[in-house]
Design an enzyme around this catalytic site. Structure first.
Site, PDB file in Angstrom:
ATOM      1  N   SER A 145       0.850  -1.193   0.000  1.00  0.00           N
ATOM      2  CA  SER A 145       0.000   0.000   0.000  1.00  0.00           C
ATOM      3  C   SER A 145       0.885   1.242   0.000  1.00  0.00           C
ATOM      4  CB  SER A 145      -0.844  -0.017   1.269  1.00  0.00           C
ATOM      5  OG  SER A 145      -1.270   1.268   1.597  1.00  0.00           O
ATOM      6  N   CYS A 149       0.788   3.629   1.873  1.00  0.00           N
ATOM      7  CA  CYS A 149       1.069   4.161   3.217  1.00  0.00           C
ATOM      8  C   CYS A 149       2.412   3.688   3.767  1.00  0.00           C
ATOM      9  CB  CYS A 149      -0.054   3.855   4.185  1.00  0.00           C
ATOM     10  SG  CYS A 149      -0.165   2.121   4.598  1.00  0.00           S
ATOM     11  N   TYR A 203      -0.004  -0.852  10.125  1.00  0.00           N
ATOM     12  CA  TYR A 203      -0.242  -1.503   8.823  1.00  0.00           C
ATOM     13  C   TYR A 203       0.983  -1.283   7.929  1.00  0.00           C
ATOM     14  CZ  TYR A 203      -2.726  -2.414   4.405  1.00  0.00           C
ATOM     15  OH  TYR A 203      -3.137  -2.900   3.182  1.00  0.00           O
ATOM     16  N   LYS A 241       3.465  -4.025   6.106  1.00  0.00           N
ATOM     17  CA  LYS A 241       3.644  -4.072   4.653  1.00  0.00           C
ATOM     18  C   LYS A 241       5.112  -3.876   4.261  1.00  0.00           C
ATOM     19  CE  LYS A 241      -0.488  -5.040   3.241  1.00  0.00           C
ATOM     20  NZ  LYS A 241      -0.713  -6.310   2.520  1.00  0.00           N
ATOM     21  N   HIS A 293     -12.751   2.707   3.808  1.00  0.00           N
ATOM     22  CA  HIS A 293     -11.950   3.820   3.286  1.00  0.00           C
ATOM     23  C   HIS A 293     -12.896   4.944   2.877  1.00  0.00           C
ATOM     24  CE1 HIS A 293      -9.027   0.474   2.744  1.00  0.00           C
ATOM     25  NE2 HIS A 293      -8.204   1.413   3.185  1.00  0.00           N
TER      26      HIS A 293
HETATM   27  O1  GFB Z   1      -9.489   6.369   2.912  1.00  0.00           O
HETATM   28  P1  GFB Z   1      -9.083   6.745   4.285  1.00  0.00           P
HETATM   29  O2  GFB Z   1      -9.853   6.127   5.408  1.00  0.00           O
HETATM   30  O3  GFB Z   1      -7.587   6.381   4.551  1.00  0.00           O
HETATM   31  O4  GFB Z   1      -9.207   8.330   4.451  1.00  0.00           O
HETATM   32  P2  GFB Z   1      -6.120   6.978   4.269  1.00  0.00           P
HETATM   33  C1  GFB Z   1      -8.698   9.228   3.521  1.00  0.00           C
HETATM   34  C2  GFB Z   1      -9.046  10.643   3.893  1.00  0.00           C
HETATM   35  O5  GFB Z   1     -10.471  10.825   3.763  1.00  0.00           O
HETATM   36  C3  GFB Z   1      -8.709  11.061   5.328  1.00  0.00           C
HETATM   37  C4  GFB Z   1     -10.982  11.483   4.903  1.00  0.00           C
HETATM   38  O6  GFB Z   1      -8.231  12.389   5.313  1.00  0.00           O
HETATM   39  C5  GFB Z   1     -10.059  10.990   6.030  1.00  0.00           C
HETATM   40  O7  GFB Z   1     -10.159  11.843   7.165  1.00  0.00           O
HETATM   41  N1  GFB Z   1     -12.397  11.157   5.079  1.00  0.00           N
HETATM   42  C6  GFB Z   1     -13.425  12.048   4.967  1.00  0.00           C
HETATM   43  C7  GFB Z   1     -12.936   9.957   5.393  1.00  0.00           C
HETATM   44  N2  GFB Z   1     -14.589  11.465   5.237  1.00  0.00           N
HETATM   45  C8  GFB Z   1     -14.320  10.157   5.500  1.00  0.00           C
HETATM   46  C9  GFB Z   1     -15.151   9.051   5.842  1.00  0.00           C
HETATM   47  O8  GFB Z   1     -16.362   9.146   5.973  1.00  0.00           O
HETATM   48  N3  GFB Z   1     -14.511   7.855   6.017  1.00  0.00           N
HETATM   49  C10 GFB Z   1     -13.161   7.709   5.883  1.00  0.00           C
HETATM   50  N4  GFB Z   1     -12.610   6.482   6.047  1.00  0.00           N
HETATM   51  N5  GFB Z   1     -12.347   8.756   5.588  1.00  0.00           N
HETATM   52  C11 GFB Z   1      -5.648   4.460   4.751  1.00  0.00           C
HETATM   53  C12 GFB Z   1      -4.675   3.802   5.664  1.00  0.00           C
HETATM   54  O9  GFB Z   1      -5.274   5.794   4.833  1.00  0.00           O
HETATM   55  O10 GFB Z   1      -5.609   4.120   3.399  1.00  0.00           O
HETATM   56  C13 GFB Z   1      -4.299   2.444   5.268  1.00  0.00           C
HETATM   57  O11 GFB Z   1      -5.134   3.933   6.974  1.00  0.00           O
HETATM   58  C14 GFB Z   1      -4.171   2.216   3.784  1.00  0.00           C
HETATM   59  O12 GFB Z   1      -3.120   2.081   5.916  1.00  0.00           O
HETATM   60  C15 GFB Z   1      -5.300   2.837   3.006  1.00  0.00           C
HETATM   61  O13 GFB Z   1      -2.940   2.659   3.291  1.00  0.00           O
HETATM   62  C16 GFB Z   1      -5.136   2.778   1.505  1.00  0.00           C
HETATM   63  O14 GFB Z   1      -5.844   7.172   2.825  1.00  0.00           O
HETATM   64  O15 GFB Z   1      -5.855   8.137   5.144  1.00  0.00           O
END
Ligand code: GFB
Length: 311
Positions: free
Chosen positions: A109, A111, A138, A142, A181
């Site tokens: 990933s 990250c 995570y 990885k 996500h």
């Molecule tokens: O996709 P996401 O959960 O993960 O969040 P990351 C991406 C961005 O979207 C963050 C915002 O800035 C969140 O605060 N966001 C806004 C939201 N609204 C929402 C919502 O309703 N739900 C979620 N989930 N986010 C993950 C990693 O990081 O991505 C893993 O934690 C992995 O390790 C994965 O690499 C691909 O992109 O921040």
């Protein structure tokens, strides 16, 4: 060139979004696809994994099995994300070595890279700075997977390689708001806000930038990489452009048909400010993504609606 035709190909994690897309893509390759359900094989169980590999004897392995989740799940379940991912990758890579698997592709990933890596992020940025705290558990798992693949290449001459996809989305995604996500979360929130006539809540400031790749494009890239890439260094798999979370919210709202108010929940984390990957190595192999963001979101929303109808 590694030919998949006629081979026994194990897709670990076929019930997941990425593994499912790889299985779909492999239908074009003329190979025998091997899968194992969670009930049949617990990938965290070393003895069970060794036994399964000894019995099934795959020629090639796509290692797409992982404990995954969005920013909140990563931040709140650090033991699960570190332990489960380390066990899955260590068990599969070692078992693959024991039965002389010809080729293995480990999926990671974006990250894995330092929180403040120069953008777009080159493969060489790995281990050059501190990680983003919300997903370091995570990421460490990885990074260990990349190193394991490299170690087996170096010590045992194995053709084990690694690919690092950017943020993925598409059919088969997890739409549970606590563990998902951002993409599936926004699709679901826009859908529900449209129906209820309520505002859509976005976590954080909306200013972080993310690069998105449609999962079937990722699966296509993985198959190309499996066939044509054989190097020590991992390879980035991205779409080449990113958007802010607010821009994404607007785009998702348009696709879903939501035109109500958008509000912020600033108690939720932003995570990494930006993680656009440089996918030049992959592009140099002649590969390019096919699915524009709007089209991919529409396909994802259609899948979500289908699931809802199916109950
Ligand atoms: O996709 P996401 O959960 O993960 O969040 P990351 C991406 C961005 O979207 C963050 C915002 O800035 C969140 O605060 N966001 C806004 C939201 N609204 C929402 C919502 O309703 N739900 C979620 N989930 N986010 C993950 C990693 O990081 O991505 C893993 O934690 C992995 O390790 C994965 O690499 C691909 O992109 O921040």
């Amino acid at each position: 060139m590694y030919a998949l035709a006629g081979k026994r190909v194990f897709v670990a994690g076929h019930r997941g979004m990425v593994g499912g897309a790889i299985v779909r893509r492999l239908a074009e390759e003329g190979c025998a696809v091997l899968t194992a359900s969670r009930a049949e094989l617990d990938l965290r169980d070393q003895a069970a994994v060794r036994e399964w590999f000894g019995r099934m004897r795959p020629d090639a392995v796509f290692l797409a099995a992982a404990k995954v989740g969005g920013i909140l799940a990563n931040d709140s379940l650090p033991a699960d994300f570190l332990y489960e991912n380390m066990m899955i990758e260590a068990n599969i890579i070692e078992a693959a070595h024991r039965v002389d698997v010809e080729k293995l592709l480990f999926l990671g990933s974006s990250c894995i890279y330092p929180k403040f890596a120069p953008q777009p992020i080159q493969e060489a940025a790995l281990l050059t700075g501190p990680l983003e705290p919300t997903n370091e558990w995570y990421a460490i798992a990885k990074i260990a997977g990349i190193k394991l693949a490299q170690a087996y290449r170096r010590q045992h001459g194995r053709d084990f390689i690694s690919a690092m996809p950017t943020n993925l989305y598409g059919p088969g995604d997890n739409f549970d708001l606590n563990s998902s996500h951002v993409m599936p979360a926004l699709i679901r929130k826009a859908h529900e806000a449209k129906r209820a006539g309520t505002p859509l809540t976005v976590w954080g400031t909306g200013s972080p930038r993310r690069e998105f790749l449609f999962v079937d494009d990722c699966a296509d890239a993985c198959v190309e990489i499996m066939k044509r890439y054989s190097e020590d260094e991992h390879i980035n798999v991205g779409s080449g452009s990113d958007v802010t979370i607010l821009e994404l919210t607007q785009l998702v709202s348009e696709v879903v048909g939501f035109d109500g108010e958008i509000v912020q929940d600033l108690s939720k984390p932003d995570g990494t400010p930006r993680k656009l990957m440089a996918s030049d190595k992959l592009r140099a192999m002649g590969w390019a993504p096919r699915t524009p963001l709007r089209e991919g979101i529409a396909a994802s929303y259609a899948w979500f609606l289908e699931q809802q109808r199916a109950g």
